[in-house]
Design a protein around this motif. Structure first.
Motif, PDB file in Angstrom:
ATOM      1  N   ASP A  22       5.012   6.826  10.990  1.00 23.05           N
ATOM      2  CA  ASP A  22       4.869   7.063   9.356  1.00 23.05           C
ATOM      3  C   ASP A  22       6.343   6.738   8.568  1.00 23.05           C
ATOM      4  N   ASN A  23       6.402   5.598   7.815  1.00 22.07           N
ATOM      5  CA  ASN A  23       8.114   5.924   7.010  1.00 22.07           C
ATOM      6  C   ASN A  23       7.502   5.819   5.575  1.00 22.07           C
ATOM      7  N   TYR A  24       6.297   6.288   5.205  1.00 19.95           N
ATOM      8  CA  TYR A  24       6.026   6.745   3.596  1.00 19.95           C
ATOM      9  C   TYR A  24       7.275   7.326   3.280  1.00 19.95           C
ATOM     10  N   GLY A  31       6.072  -6.031  12.192  1.00 23.42           N
ATOM     11  CA  GLY A  31       7.380  -4.989  13.460  1.00 23.42           C
ATOM     12  C   GLY A  31       8.144  -5.820  13.644  1.00 23.42           C
ATOM     13  N   GLU A  32       9.084  -4.869  14.860  1.00 22.57           N
ATOM     14  CA  GLU A  32      10.485  -5.362  15.100  1.00 22.57           C
ATOM     15  C   GLU A  32      10.250  -7.302  15.937  1.00 22.57           C
ATOM     16  N   ASP A  33       8.652  -6.827  16.724  1.00 23.14           N
ATOM     17  CA  ASP A  33       9.501  -7.025  18.037  1.00 23.14           C
ATOM     18  C   ASP A  33       7.397  -8.810  17.469  1.00 23.14           C
ATOM     19  N   PRO A  34       7.641  -9.139  16.612  1.00 29.62           N
ATOM     20  CA  PRO A  34       6.817  -9.827  16.254  1.00 29.62           C
ATOM     21  C   PRO A  34       5.898 -10.816  17.040  1.00 29.62           C
ATOM     22  N   GLU A  35       6.643 -11.951  18.109  1.00 29.95           N
ATOM     23  CA  GLU A  35       5.870 -12.605  19.150  1.00 29.95           C
ATOM     24  C   GLU A  35       5.658 -11.716  19.714  1.00 29.95           C
ATOM     25  N   LYS A  81       1.848  -0.990   9.550  1.00 29.00           N
ATOM     26  CA  LYS A  81       3.372  -0.733   9.450  1.00 29.00           C
ATOM     27  C   LYS A  81       3.734  -0.643   8.573  1.00 29.00           C
ATOM     28  N   ASN A  82       3.481  -1.792   7.495  1.00 39.25           N
ATOM     29  CA  ASN A  82       4.323  -1.225   6.075  1.00 39.25           C
ATOM     30  C   ASN A  82       3.609  -0.276   5.397  1.00 39.25           C
ATOM     31  N   PRO A  83       4.643   0.586   5.301  1.00 36.17           N
ATOM     32  CA  PRO A  83       4.523   2.059   4.249  1.00 36.17           C
ATOM     33  C   PRO A  83       4.889   1.715   2.344  1.00 36.17           C
ATOM     34  N   TYR A  84       4.433   0.049   2.519  1.00 29.28           N
ATOM     35  CA  TYR A  84       4.608  -0.522   0.987  1.00 29.28           C
ATOM     36  C   TYR A  84       3.688  -0.545   0.611  1.00 29.28           C
ATOM     37  N   THR A  85       2.555  -0.967   1.199  1.00 28.20           N
ATOM     38  CA  THR A  85       1.551  -1.146   0.409  1.00 28.20           C
ATOM     39  C   THR A  85       0.013  -1.300   0.968  1.00 28.20           C
ATOM     40  N   SER A 142      -4.144   2.208   4.630  1.00 26.31           N
ATOM     41  CA  SER A 142      -3.136   1.902   6.171  1.00 26.31           C
ATOM     42  C   SER A 142      -2.532   2.891   5.584  1.00 26.31           C
ATOM     43  N   ILE A 143      -1.949   3.139   4.936  1.00 25.01           N
ATOM     44  CA  ILE A 143      -0.444   4.336   4.033  1.00 25.01           C
ATOM     45  C   ILE A 143      -1.324   5.812   4.946  1.00 25.01           C
ATOM     46  N   PHE A 144      -2.669   5.986   4.163  1.00 22.47           N
ATOM     47  CA  PHE A 144      -2.832   7.047   4.454  1.00 22.47           C
ATOM     48  C   PHE A 144      -3.850   7.491   5.180  1.00 22.47           C
ATOM     49  N   SER A 145      -4.594   6.256   6.628  1.00 25.93           N
ATOM     50  CA  SER A 145      -4.615   6.279   8.114  1.00 25.93           C
ATOM     51  C   SER A 145      -3.310   6.533   8.462  1.00 25.93           C
ATOM     52  N   THR A 146      -2.327   6.087   8.496  1.00 19.80           N
ATOM     53  CA  THR A 146      -1.304   6.069   9.513  1.00 19.80           C
ATOM     54  C   THR A 146      -0.674   7.749   8.982  1.00 19.80           C
ATOM     55  N   GLN A 147      -0.650   8.370   8.211  1.00 20.96           N
ATOM     56  CA  GLN A 147      -0.267   9.846   7.719  1.00 20.96           C
ATOM     57  C   GLN A 147      -1.606  10.644   8.095  1.00 20.96           C
ATOM     58  N   ILE A 148      -2.481  10.624   8.410  1.00 22.96           N
ATOM     59  CA  ILE A 148      -3.820  11.372   9.074  1.00 22.96           C
ATOM     60  C   ILE A 148      -3.457  11.115  10.993  1.00 22.96           C
ATOM     61  N   LYS A 149      -2.706  10.084  10.891  1.00 23.01           N
ATOM     62  CA  LYS A 149      -2.869  10.071  12.532  1.00 23.01           C
ATOM     63  C   LYS A 149      -1.806  10.819  13.220  1.00 23.01           C
TER      64      LYS A 149
END
Length: 379
Positions: free
Chosen positions: A363-365, A41-45, A228-232, A236-243
């Motif tokens: 969802d950034n897929y 994510g954008e503010d990882p720390e 958060k990662n839509p590339y792999t 997680s990709i399917f879960s984010t789409q469902i949610k």
């Protein structure tokens, strides 16, 4: 005296889980990680749960494997290196080629250059390789015996013919588990970089008196993986789409298969490689030995979430994707006694229970698909 272990990419999914289990076993852990926004994510720390899980428990170095100075700082005083830091993702690797080469290949080369030319006390290097190096894998032909098909052709897939073929074979090929002696012929830049990493470490380390161990991980999943990662990471990709209430888009005809291995099993296999001297100098598959198709994955997630998500089997495909792969585990079972403990069904229950406790990520897929479309890599 406690052994000191450096884990590169140790704030990532596999690395952080490994770090926590090694800490519980009494090791001293140093982590080198750049906290990539694509994963954290954008503010990882402040917001990355993976990073926070190891914060104040390990010696943390925010840095990159493309920096010699960061490597030198991280290697100092260590006994073992577990090298996980890498750019991952088959599709993305086909257009972010220089980044994948710089991080995966050149980053590994910098490490080996330091080990070859500077004073250190490293005794073992464990490298995260990948099932992607097998390309289209291993098949049995009625006419020709065991064969290793080349990459599938766009003209075949454009017509909806997704299964692999082999010249001279008139009957359908029978999928076989890939063992460690199977042909290495990756079909993506990512796979090429993992092959190169593995071969460099297995070749150079023995000349330096360092024991190398390589693990060819299958598709790793479980609680804690990046949503958060839509590339792999298909789960997680399917879960984010469902949610997000979006449809699930399944490539090809949905019958493509992968070997999904639960995070705890991956960590246990890796620790065996660290601790068991019989692993030294060896390359091992890590998976379950079971092929699961993508339709089953989608339906399992929907059922476990209690959702009514529409599933769209699109017939689209990504250049560089393989059709099938699952691991032959004979060697790792026989050599170091690894046995996976989690079935896909059991692992999915644990994974979805964890996802239900997380905040819903954007969802950034579609953005990732558009990037591939522009380059002719999604058809």
């Amino acid at each position: 005296m406690k052994k000191r272990i450096l884990i590169t990419g140790g704030a990532g999914f596999i690395g952080s889980n490994l770090a926590l289990k090694l800490l519980a076993k009494g090791y001293e852990i140093t982590v080198l990680d750049n906290l990539s926004p694509q994963i954290h994510g954008e503010d990882p720390e402040n917001t990355s749960e993976l990073f926070k899980s190891i914060l104040n428990k390990v010696t943390f170095i925010k840095g990159t494997v493309t920096s010699k100075a960061d490597w030198e700082e991280a290697i100092n005083g260590q006994d073992i290196i577990v090298h996980f830091a890498a750019e991952t993702g088959t599709g993305q690797s086909m257009y972010e080629i220089r980044k994948y080469i710089d991080v995966n290949i050149n980053g590994t080369a910098i490490m080996l250059d330091i080990l070859a030319n500077q004073t250190h006390q490293i005794k073992k290097v464990v490298i995260a390789s990948s099932r992607s190096i097998y390309g289209e894998g291993k098949y049995l032909s009625e006419e020709l015996g065991m064969v290793y098909p080349k990459h599938r052709k766009s003209e075949d897939m454009d017509g909806g013919n997704f299964e692999v073929t082999y010249p001279g074979c008139t009957q359908p090929l029978q999928l076989q588990a890939t063992d460690e002696e199977s042909k290495i012929h990756p079909s993506s830049v990512y796979g090429i970089t993992k092959q190169n990493q593995e071969q460099m470490i297995m070749t150079v380390c023995p000349t330096l008196g360092i024991a190398p161990v390589a693990f060819r991980y299958q598709n790793v999943y479980g609680p804690g993986q990046s949503l958060k990662n839509p590339y792999t990471g298909i789960l997680s990709i399917f879960s984010t789409q469902i949610k997000n209430g979006n449809d699930i888009n399944i490539f090809e005809d949905g019958e493509e298969t992968r070997d999904f291995v639960f995070i705890d099993d991956v960590v246990d296999a890796t620790i065996l490689g660290i601790e068991d001297e019989r692993a030294n100098g060896e390359v091992f598959n890590v998976g379950t030995g079971v092929a699961t198709n993508v339709i089953t994955v989608a339906n399992s997630l929907i059922n476990n979430y209690g959702a009514n998500t529409p599933v769209n089997i699109s017939g689209n495909y990504r250049v560089g994707d393989i059709r099938h792969n699952f691991a032959d585990l004979s060697k790792i079972k026989q050599k170091i006694g690894f046995e996976p403990k989690f079935t896909f069904e059991a692992g999915i229950k644990l994974f979805t229970a964890w996802v239900n406790e997380q905040k819903v990520e954007s969802d950034n897929y579609e953005q990732s698909i558009e990037e591939m479309k522009k380059r002719g890599l999604y058809k």
